[in-house]
Design a protein around this motif. Structure first.
Motif, PDB file in Angstrom:
ATOM      1  N   PHE A 168       0.831  -1.206   0.000  1.00 52.39           N
ATOM      2  CA  PHE A 168       0.000   0.000   0.000  1.00 52.39           C
ATOM      3  C   PHE A 168       0.868   1.260   0.000  1.00 52.39           C
ATOM      4  O   PHE A 168       0.614   2.205  -0.758  1.00 52.39           O
ATOM      5  N   ILE A 169       1.897   1.277   0.843  1.00 54.28           N
ATOM      6  CA  ILE A 169       2.786   2.440   0.910  1.00 54.28           C
ATOM      7  C   ILE A 169       3.474   2.659  -0.438  1.00 54.28           C
ATOM      8  O   ILE A 169       3.544   3.781  -0.942  1.00 54.28           O
ATOM      9  N   ARG A 170       3.979   1.580  -1.027  1.00 53.79           N
ATOM     10  CA  ARG A 170       4.684   1.693  -2.304  1.00 53.79           C
ATOM     11  C   ARG A 170       3.769   2.177  -3.427  1.00 53.79           C
ATOM     12  O   ARG A 170       4.162   3.017  -4.231  1.00 53.79           O
ATOM     13  N   SER A 171       2.563   1.637  -3.505  1.00 47.80           N
ATOM     14  CA  SER A 171       1.676   2.054  -4.598  1.00 47.80           C
ATOM     15  C   SER A 171       1.232   3.503  -4.419  1.00 47.80           C
ATOM     16  O   SER A 171       1.130   4.248  -5.402  1.00 47.80           O
ATOM     17  N   SER A 172       0.999   3.930  -3.192  1.00 48.79           N
ATOM     18  CA  SER A 172       0.632   5.332  -2.949  1.00 48.79           C
ATOM     19  C   SER A 172       1.793   6.264  -3.282  1.00 48.79           C
ATOM     20  O   SER A 172       1.610   7.296  -3.939  1.00 48.79           O
ATOM     21  N   TYR A 173       2.977   5.886  -2.849  1.00 52.22           N
ATOM     22  CA  TYR A 173       4.163   6.699  -3.120  1.00 52.22           C
ATOM     23  C   TYR A 173       4.482   6.708  -4.617  1.00 52.22           C
ATOM     24  O   TYR A 173       4.920   7.723  -5.158  1.00 52.22           O
ATOM     25  N   SER A 174       4.237   5.590  -5.278  1.00 51.64           N
ATOM     26  CA  SER A 174       4.474   5.519  -6.723  1.00 51.64           C
ATOM     27  C   SER A 174       3.536   6.442  -7.479  1.00 51.64           C
ATOM     28  O   SER A 174       3.933   7.062  -8.470  1.00 51.64           O
ATOM     29  N   ALA A 175       2.291   6.546  -7.020  1.00 46.48           N
ATOM     30  CA  ALA A 175       1.352   7.474  -7.654  1.00 46.48           C
ATOM     31  C   ALA A 175       1.835   8.913  -7.486  1.00 46.48           C
ATOM     32  O   ALA A 175       1.793   9.713  -8.426  1.00 46.48           O
ATOM     33  N   ILE A 176       2.337   9.240  -6.306  1.00 40.45           N
ATOM     34  CA  ILE A 176       2.854  10.592  -6.056  1.00 40.45           C
ATOM     35  C   ILE A 176       4.089  10.861  -6.918  1.00 40.45           C
ATOM     36  O   ILE A 176       4.237  11.941  -7.506  1.00 40.45           O
TER      37      ILE A 176
END
Length: 111
Positions: free
Chosen positions: A27-35
Protein backbone atom coordinates in the motif's frame (compact mmCIF):
# COMPACT_ATOMS: atom_id res chain seq x y z
CA UNK A 1 10.79 -24.13 31.39
CA UNK A 2 12.49 -21.47 33.43
CA UNK A 3 15.91 -23.07 32.88
CA UNK A 4 15.69 -22.75 29.09
CA UNK A 5 17.13 -19.77 27.35
CA UNK A 6 15.70 -18.40 24.14
CA UNK A 7 18.16 -18.00 21.34
CA UNK A 8 17.62 -14.58 19.68
CA UNK A 9 18.53 -16.11 16.30
CA UNK A 10 15.45 -18.34 16.48
CA UNK A 11 12.86 -15.79 15.37
CA UNK A 12 9.19 -16.54 15.83
CA UNK A 13 7.23 -15.50 12.77
CA UNK A 14 3.48 -15.22 12.77
CA UNK A 15 2.18 -15.59 9.24
CA UNK A 16 -0.70 -13.19 9.88
CA UNK A 17 1.70 -10.40 10.93
CA UNK A 18 4.09 -11.07 8.06
CA UNK A 19 1.18 -10.89 5.60
CA UNK A 20 -0.06 -7.66 7.19
CA UNK A 21 3.43 -6.11 6.95
CA UNK A 22 3.65 -7.11 3.27
CA UNK A 23 0.19 -5.69 2.61
CA UNK A 24 1.12 -2.43 4.33
CA UNK A 25 4.37 -2.23 2.36
CA UNK A 26 2.49 -2.74 -0.92
CA UNK A 27 0.00 0.00 0.00
CA UNK A 28 2.79 2.44 0.91
CA UNK A 29 4.68 1.69 -2.30
CA UNK A 30 1.68 2.05 -4.60
CA UNK A 31 0.63 5.33 -2.95
CA UNK A 32 4.16 6.70 -3.12
CA UNK A 33 4.47 5.52 -6.72
CA UNK A 34 1.35 7.47 -7.65
CA UNK A 35 2.85 10.59 -6.06
CA UNK A 36 6.15 10.02 -7.88
CA UNK A 37 4.23 9.58 -11.14
CA UNK A 38 2.40 12.84 -10.60
CA UNK A 39 5.72 14.58 -9.96
CA UNK A 40 7.41 13.03 -13.01
CA UNK A 41 4.50 13.94 -15.29
CA UNK A 42 4.41 17.49 -13.97
CA UNK A 43 8.17 17.87 -14.41
CA UNK A 44 7.89 16.60 -17.98
CA UNK A 45 10.31 13.71 -17.60
CA UNK A 46 10.58 11.39 -20.60
CA UNK A 47 12.34 8.16 -21.52
CA UNK A 48 15.01 6.88 -19.15
CA UNK A 49 14.98 9.96 -16.93
CA UNK A 50 11.46 9.03 -15.84
CA UNK A 51 12.44 5.47 -14.95
CA UNK A 52 15.57 6.63 -13.15
CA UNK A 53 13.40 9.08 -11.21
CA UNK A 54 11.17 6.20 -10.11
CA UNK A 55 13.98 3.91 -9.00
CA UNK A 56 15.79 6.69 -7.12
CA UNK A 57 12.52 7.64 -5.41
CA UNK A 58 11.79 4.01 -4.62
CA UNK A 59 15.27 3.54 -3.13
CA UNK A 60 14.75 6.67 -1.03
CA UNK A 61 11.45 5.27 0.27
CA UNK A 62 13.13 1.95 1.09
CA UNK A 63 15.86 3.70 3.07
CA UNK A 64 13.24 5.70 4.97
CA UNK A 65 11.28 2.58 5.86
CA UNK A 66 14.47 0.75 6.81
CA UNK A 67 15.67 3.55 9.06
CA UNK A 68 12.45 4.88 10.55
CA UNK A 69 9.96 2.01 10.64
CA UNK A 70 12.12 -1.07 11.12
CA UNK A 71 14.79 0.86 13.05
CA UNK A 72 17.52 -1.04 11.24
CA UNK A 73 16.11 -4.51 12.05
CA UNK A 74 13.95 -5.57 9.11
CA UNK A 75 14.31 -9.25 10.03
CA UNK A 76 11.87 -8.61 12.91
CA UNK A 77 9.11 -7.63 10.48
CA UNK A 78 9.81 -9.61 7.30
CA UNK A 79 11.03 -13.12 6.50
CA UNK A 80 13.91 -11.77 4.41
CA UNK A 81 15.63 -8.48 5.34
CA UNK A 82 15.78 -7.48 1.66
CA UNK A 83 11.96 -7.45 1.50
CA UNK A 84 12.11 -3.86 2.73
CA UNK A 85 13.87 -2.95 -0.52
CA UNK A 86 12.05 -5.26 -2.94
CA UNK A 87 8.48 -5.72 -1.69
CA UNK A 88 6.07 -4.14 -4.18
CA UNK A 89 8.64 -2.34 -6.34
CA UNK A 90 7.42 -3.79 -9.65
CA UNK A 91 3.75 -3.41 -8.72
CA UNK A 92 4.42 0.20 -7.81
CA UNK A 93 6.08 0.71 -11.18
CA UNK A 94 2.76 0.11 -12.91
CA UNK A 95 1.03 2.75 -10.77
CA UNK A 96 3.91 5.11 -11.45
CA UNK A 97 3.67 4.68 -15.24
CA UNK A 98 -0.09 5.23 -15.13
CA UNK A 99 0.14 8.55 -13.29
CA UNK A 100 3.32 9.63 -15.08
CA UNK A 101 1.80 9.28 -18.55
CA UNK A 102 -1.55 10.72 -17.45
CA UNK A 103 -0.09 13.92 -16.04
CA UNK A 104 2.48 14.25 -18.80
CA UNK A 105 -0.28 13.98 -21.38
CA UNK A 106 -2.55 16.46 -19.63
CA UNK A 107 0.10 19.08 -18.96
CA UNK A 108 2.59 18.82 -21.82
CA UNK A 109 0.70 17.38 -24.79
CA UNK A 110 -2.70 19.03 -24.43
CA UNK A 111 -1.28 22.34 -23.30
Amino acid sequence: MSGQQINPDDALYVDMFIAKNSQTMTFIRSSYSAILGLAAGTLGLTNWSGFIFYFVGSAFLSVLIFALKTKGSPSLYFRQPLDVFTEGVLGGLLSYILFWTLLYGIIHIYD
